[in-house]
Write an enzyme that holds these catalytic residues in place. Structure first.
Site, PDB file in Angstrom:
ATOM      1  CE1 TYR A  20      -0.179  -1.902  -0.085  1.00 29.86           C
ATOM      2  CE2 TYR A  20      -1.168   0.050   0.898  1.00 29.86           C
ATOM      3  CZ  TYR A  20      -1.219  -1.303   0.585  1.00 29.86           C
ATOM      4  OH  TYR A  20      -2.311  -2.044   0.956  1.00 29.86           O
ATOM      5  CD  GLU A  21       5.012  -3.565  -0.714  1.00 30.89           C
ATOM      6  OE1 GLU A  21       5.868  -4.185  -1.368  1.00 30.89           O
ATOM      7  OE2 GLU A  21       5.246  -3.024   0.382  1.00 30.89           O
TER       8      GLU A  21
END
Length: 657
Positions: free
Chosen positions: A432-433
């Site tokens: 994620y990110e």
């Protein structure tokens, strides 16, 4: 009085004996790790205030709950926490909020996680003054609950490829928000599934059929009274995941949904009533939320690793197994060198990552201050450095947490240890990110631009890039010189490979992609050099002599361990002899030997209480086996009146098969 302040009567004797070995005051070490005596004292004050209200936060361990029950539990905890927060904490302090959250909620997420980490900071950093006046206090007070919706079903890290559109309609002074394809549905935002009422939506800004690229928009998506989706909005939960199942990650789509023009966040980019677009001062100012998130992520990863090491090292002091000498009692497993090699390098990494988190957080704050005054000089450097740190720290933290889990043997596989939760929470951050390899390649492109400047005899290189020009380092630390050599060689090699392909007529983008494995290696080495430099500087700031000795041992272990992991790069070009590589290994073993007596006291100094740790194996008192039995007895399968499998399996005992 003993130097270790966690010694209590009635504790496991092996653990107590370990604590008596401490060569330093654990309160002084805790102060050093927590950022000073004032912060340490404040953490303990907040902890005491929560203890007084402990009845508000009593829930069944999440491992014994269904996913829906978990989400209900954290929603209840969140409500109770928000009601008492103004009494005990400064709600504008990120430090105090995180302290309370970790204690009350844990690390598995809760309805206000992305709200606090991304939704509120985005309003603060990308909304203009009028918009802040309208939205910020409602967000801070929880009157609206938000998330950050950027990733799409078909597009994640490649922000330029997102499909959701925000088309300006000057006749109504509105934006029309639309999901044009299946792959354009927003996918993954935490809190979106059932909890949030608003989102910061990243969508392509369209004016007069011209696409101005991704921009942020403030969007109501649910009725705040009924929680039903607003007409034109499709929203829901995406289902269970490998971990973090207290969070309702969701999907989001729009059918020509209209919002006012002023719902576009307009601190940096603007659209006037007649459709005139004003561009931001720097093309990457819209990345401020990502920068903030990544700086926080590095800190959170260091804390996950700290928790895993507290659990594994305390357990290793309590667990006895096998003999080193025949006829002698079973030994504490922490006395095995192999066990130390699994755990102590991770402990050194943990301190290095805490330092890196402090550094990048400070850089991020300075960058935001500069942007507020129109200065974007730090933005590109910080953006690319944060990409490398995000990739390296999440990867290495996950590795070290899994080693800590394995070091606990079979009990580490049990949810009672909290290790599975720590591992799945940490490893989620590898994707994620920004997926880690993509993050490394982002940094690699920046490094290639620096090499092009060197090729052109340019002197315009940032401080972090100076080592690329120098064949010999000016650093006093021999081991840092080794890091510089590896990074320089990897970056130069990747650059030469790319330029060779370009010279043969291959397109430069294709050439870069064709060298992407070496590019990723170059970015890793550059990032590790940054972390190592920061750790050296941090150790030099420690004033207390006995604490400094421990820091120096951890530094020695960290530097030698990371270098040994890259030993081929040191010996491949004759820079270091085989004897030199063997010397690094010997220094690892010597550093572990010096750290061994202090291992329990070092993890005690992280100052994380049992309530926050949530681990039967890692409790302060060391009574592992008694508490494991109590924990197992809480299993729903052991409760009377519940359906059991016997009614299906018992009839099979008469089977003629």
């Amino acid at each position: 009085m003993p130097l270790n302040k966690l010694i209590r009567d009635g504790d496991n004797q092996d653990l107590t004996n370990e604590r008596f070995k401490s060569t330093f005051d654990t309160d002084l070490m805790a102060s050093e790790l927590r950022g000073g005596p004032e912060k340490l004292a404040r953490v303990r004050e907040l902890r005491d205030e929560i203890t007084k209200r402990g009845h508000l936060f009593e829930v069944i361990p999440s491992a014994h709950r269904t996913r829906i029950e978990r989400i209900e539990d954290v929603s209840k905890l969140t409500k109770n926490m928000m009601e008492i927060l103004p009494e005990i904490a400064d709600v504008t302090s990120n430090f105090e909020m995180i302290t309370v959250l970790r204690d009350v909620i844990g690390i598995e997420g809760f309805p206000l996680a992305i709200h606090s980490l991304m939704f509120v900071p985005t309003i603060q950093n990308q909304a203009d003054e009028e918009q802040i006046e309208l939205w910020l206090m409602d967000a801070i007070q929880g009157k609206i609950i938000g998330t950050y919706a950027q990733t799409e079903l078909g597009h994640g890290t490649n922000l330029s490829a997102i499909e959701t559109t925000a088309t300006f309609d000057p006749s109504t002074d509105q934006f029309i928000i639309h999901t044009p394809t299946t792959t354009a549905n927003k996918w993954w935002p935490g809190g979106l599934g059932s909890c949030c009422t608003h989102v910061i939506l990243v969508a392509n800004l369209i004016i007069d059929n011209k696409n101005y690229g991704p921009h942020p928009f403030f969007m109501p998506i649910r009725n705040t009274q009924t929680y039903l989706p607003i007409p034109g909005v499709r929203v829901g939960d995406i289902g269970t995941k490998m971990g973090i199942n207290c969070v309702d990650n969701g999907f989001l789509g729009f059918d020509n949904y209209r919002i006012p023009r002023r719902n576009m966040l307009m601190k940096h980019s603007k659209v006037s009533k007649n459709g005139v677009y004003t561009a931001p001062s720097h093309p990457k100012v819209g990345y401020t939320t990502m920068l903030y998130m990544r700086s926080e992520m590095i800190y959170h990863q260091s804390q996950y690793l700290a928790m895993a090491l507290i659990i594994a090292i305390r357990y290793s002091a309590v667990r006895r197994q096998g003999e080193i000498q025949a006829g002698q009692p079973e030994v504490q497993i922490i006395d095995y060198q192999t066990q130390q090699y699994r755990l102590l390098p991770g402990l050194a990494r943990c301190i290095a990552f805490i330092t890196a988190a402090e550094t990048v957080r400070s850089m991020t704050e300075n960058c935001f201050k500069g942007l507020a005054h129109g200065n974007s000089e730090l933005l590109a450097d910080l953006h690319n450095l944060s990409c490398g740190l995000k990739a390296v720290v999440t990867n290495q933290s996950s590795q070290s947490i899994d080693q800590a889990r394995q070091a606990c043997g079979g009990h580490g596989y049990s949810d009672a240890s909290y290790m599975p939760t720590l591992f799945t929470s940490a490893i989620a951050a590898c994707t994620y990110e920004g997926e880690n390899i993509v993050m490394l390649l982002q940094l690699a492109k920046y490094l290639m631009k620096a090499m092009a400047k060197i090729d052109g005899s340019s002197e315009e290189l940032g401080v972090l890039m100076q080592y690329l020009k120098n064949e010999k380092s000016s650093k006093d630390n021999e081991l840092i010189c080794h890091f510089e050599h590896i990074a320089r060689q990897r970056v130069h090699h990747a650059y030469r490979q790319m330029k060779s392909l370009e010279t043969s007529g291959i397109n430069k983008d294709v050439a870069f992609t064709s060298c992407s494995v070496d590019m990723a290696k170059a970015a890793r080495a550059h990032t590790k050099l940054f972390i190592a430099n920061g750790f050296v500087e941090r150790c030099q700031q420690v004033k207390e002599p006995e604490i400094r000795k421990v820091f120096d041992d951890l530094l020695e272990l960290y530097l030698c361990y990371e270098l040994s992991e890259m030993a081929l790069d040191l010996s491949l070009d004759g820079y270091l002899s085989s004897e030199g590589v063997y010397d690094l290994r010997h220094r690892i073993y010597e550093a572990m030997r010096r750290l061994r007596p202090n291992a329990v006291s070092i993890v005690d100094s992280f100052d994380i209480c049992d309530r926050e740790l949530r681990s039967v194996l890692g409790r302060r008192d060391g009574h592992v086996y008694e508490n494991l039995i109590k924990w197992a007895q809480m299993s729903p399968l052991n409760q009377k009146g519940l359906p059991h499998v016997e009614k299906y399996l018992k009839p099979m005992t008469n089977s003629k098969l």
